[in-house]
Design an enzyme around this catalytic site. Structure first.
Site, short mmCIF file in Angstrom:
data_model
loop_
_atom_site.label_atom_id
_atom_site.label_comp_id
_atom_site.label_asym_id
_atom_site.label_seq_id
_atom_site.Cartn_x
_atom_site.Cartn_y
_atom_site.Cartn_z
N ASP A 93 0.84 -1.20 0.00
CA ASP A 93 0.00 0.00 0.00
C ASP A 93 0.87 1.25 0.00
O ASP A 93 1.94 1.26 0.61
CB ASP A 93 -0.91 -0.02 1.23
CG ASP A 93 -2.08 0.95 1.10
OD1 ASP A 93 -2.34 1.41 -0.03
OD2 ASP A 93 -2.73 1.24 2.11
N ASN B 50 1.43 3.23 -3.03
CA ASN B 50 1.99 3.61 -4.34
C ASN B 50 1.48 4.97 -4.79
O ASN B 50 2.25 5.81 -5.28
CB ASN B 50 1.59 2.59 -5.41
CG ASN B 50 2.22 1.23 -5.19
OD1 ASN B 50 3.07 1.08 -4.32
ND2 ASN B 50 1.79 0.26 -5.97
N TRP C 52 2.81 7.85 -2.68
CA TRP C 52 4.25 8.02 -2.97
C TRP C 52 4.41 8.90 -4.21
O TRP C 52 5.24 9.82 -4.22
CB TRP C 52 4.88 6.64 -3.21
CG TRP C 52 6.35 6.65 -3.47
CD1 TRP C 52 7.35 6.48 -2.56
CD2 TRP C 52 7.00 6.84 -4.74
NE1 TRP C 52 8.57 6.56 -3.18
CE2 TRP C 52 8.38 6.77 -4.52
CE3 TRP C 52 6.54 7.06 -6.05
CZ2 TRP C 52 9.32 6.91 -5.54
CZ3 TRP C 52 7.46 7.20 -7.06
CH2 TRP C 52 8.84 7.14 -6.82
N ARG D 294 -0.24 8.80 -10.36
CA ARG D 294 -0.29 7.60 -9.52
C ARG D 294 0.36 6.38 -10.18
O ARG D 294 0.98 5.55 -9.50
CB ARG D 294 -1.75 7.27 -9.17
CG ARG D 294 -2.42 8.29 -8.24
CD ARG D 294 -3.89 7.95 -8.01
NE ARG D 294 -4.05 6.60 -7.49
CZ ARG D 294 -3.93 6.28 -6.20
NH1 ARG D 294 -3.71 7.21 -5.30
NH2 ARG D 294 -4.09 5.03 -5.82
N HIS E 204 2.85 3.05 -8.99
CA HIS E 204 2.65 1.63 -9.23
C HIS E 204 3.86 1.03 -9.94
O HIS E 204 4.28 -0.09 -9.61
CB HIS E 204 1.38 1.40 -10.08
CG HIS E 204 0.11 1.80 -9.35
ND1 HIS E 204 -0.14 1.43 -8.06
CD2 HIS E 204 -0.97 2.52 -9.76
CE1 HIS E 204 -1.32 1.91 -7.69
NE2 HIS E 204 -1.84 2.58 -8.70
N ASP F 148 -12.10 -5.23 -4.66
CA ASP F 148 -12.66 -3.89 -4.46
C ASP F 148 -11.93 -2.81 -5.26
O ASP F 148 -12.43 -1.69 -5.39
CB ASP F 148 -12.66 -3.52 -2.96
CG ASP F 148 -13.80 -4.20 -2.21
OD1 ASP F 148 -14.88 -4.42 -2.82
OD2 ASP F 148 -13.63 -4.51 -1.02
N ARG G 261 -11.91 1.59 -8.71
CA ARG G 261 -11.05 2.74 -9.03
C ARG G 261 -11.32 3.22 -10.45
O ARG G 261 -11.90 2.50 -11.26
CB ARG G 261 -9.58 2.34 -8.88
CG ARG G 261 -9.24 2.08 -7.43
CD ARG G 261 -7.75 1.90 -7.25
NE ARG G 261 -7.46 1.66 -5.84
CZ ARG G 261 -6.25 1.73 -5.30
NH1 ARG G 261 -5.21 2.05 -6.05
NH2 ARG G 261 -6.07 1.50 -4.02
N LEU H 94 11.85 -19.99 -3.25
CA LEU H 94 10.81 -19.10 -2.71
C LEU H 94 9.51 -19.35 -3.45
O LEU H 94 9.50 -19.46 -4.68
CB LEU H 94 11.22 -17.63 -2.89
CG LEU H 94 10.17 -16.59 -2.44
CD1 LEU H 94 10.07 -16.54 -0.91
CD2 LEU H 94 10.52 -15.19 -2.97
N SER I 12 -8.32 -5.14 5.12
CA SER I 12 -8.91 -4.90 3.80
C SER I 12 -9.20 -6.17 3.02
O SER I 12 -8.81 -6.30 1.85
CB SER I 12 -8.01 -3.96 2.99
OG SER I 12 -7.84 -2.74 3.66
#
Ligand code: IPE
Ligand code: MG
Length: 221
Positions: A2, A4, A7, A15, A19, A49, A53, A113, A170
């Site tokens: 959260d 981005n 920032w 924006r 990202h 959700d 946007r 990983l 969230s």
């Protein structure tokens, strides 16, 4: 992941620039994880959700996802990272489900990983879908298994980190995080890196995990 957008806004950038920088943070974090003892790293990239946007931002995020899958698959395979994406696939733009399948197949042999990325994911929806297939006698283990099988969920979460200063879950891994240790940091995701991950792991190591039980009483020698 959260922060981005903030920032970018703080720097007078669109924006989308935040990202894009967030993708660099994914790379840094995934590369730092194994040496910190992390075997599974699960990232919340796009919440169900988030469809709310503006369309331009959603389109930009989906393009970024496609570009990430295309450009990172080789590196992930080379570094022994197995990529899996979970969440709904039926609402993703054309071409993305195929790109996900290609990336998953190309990295399937990775053992260093397990990198899991949630896309069009809602924990409530996932629980609902998994529970719908179970009978009234189903156990916790049955639902646990269904969540892994149907949604490819990661299973129990040990440490949950949220960046960007918000202190909420969230709709992320609500079932799986029942006993997760929560770590909140004000760091915006594009600035997140190895030192932040190490600090979160150190915080986790100081926690006393009792899972509802009591701390064992030290036995005298
Ligand atoms: C990234 O940060 C999370 C995504 C949904 C991609 P945000 O986009 O939520 O950034 P802020 O919270 O507006 O700063
Ligand atoms: Mg946000």
């Amino acid at each position: 992941m959260d922060g981005n957008g903030r920032w970018a806004t703080q720097r007078g950038l669109p924006r989308g620039a935040g990202h894009r920088m967030g993708v660099e943070a994914i790379r840094r974090t995934a590369e730092a994880a194994p040496d910190l003892g992390i075997g599974t790293l699960t990232l919340f990239a796009f919440a169900s959700d988030n469809w709310k946007r503006p369309e331009t931002e959603v389109v930009g995020l989906m393009r970024l996802l496609k570009a990430y899958l295309r450009s990172e698959t080789g590196r992930l395979a080379r570094t022994g990272t197995r990529l899996t994406v979970f969440g709904r696939r039926d609402r993703l733009p054309a071409g993305i489900p195929e790109a996900i399948e290609r990336a998953e197949a190309a990295t399937a042999a990775g053992t260093k990983l397990s990198l899991r990325i949630a896309v069009d994911y809602s924990s409530r929806d996932a629980i609902l879908a998994a529970a719908a297939g179970l009978g009234p006698e189903a156990s916790r283990e049955d639902l646990d298994r269904a969540l892994r099988d149907d949604v490819g969920g990661p299973g129990d979460v040990d440490l949950l980190i949220r960046t960007g200063g918000e202190k909420r879950l969230s709709d992320f891994l609500l079932w799986e995080a029942a006993y997760a240790e929560l770590h909140f940091t004000d760091r915006m995701w594009p600035d997140f890196g190895e030192a932040d991950l190490a600090a979160a792991v150190a915080d986790f190591a100081r926690r006393d995990r009792r899972f509802g039980g009591l701390k064992p009483v030290p036995v005298a020698a």
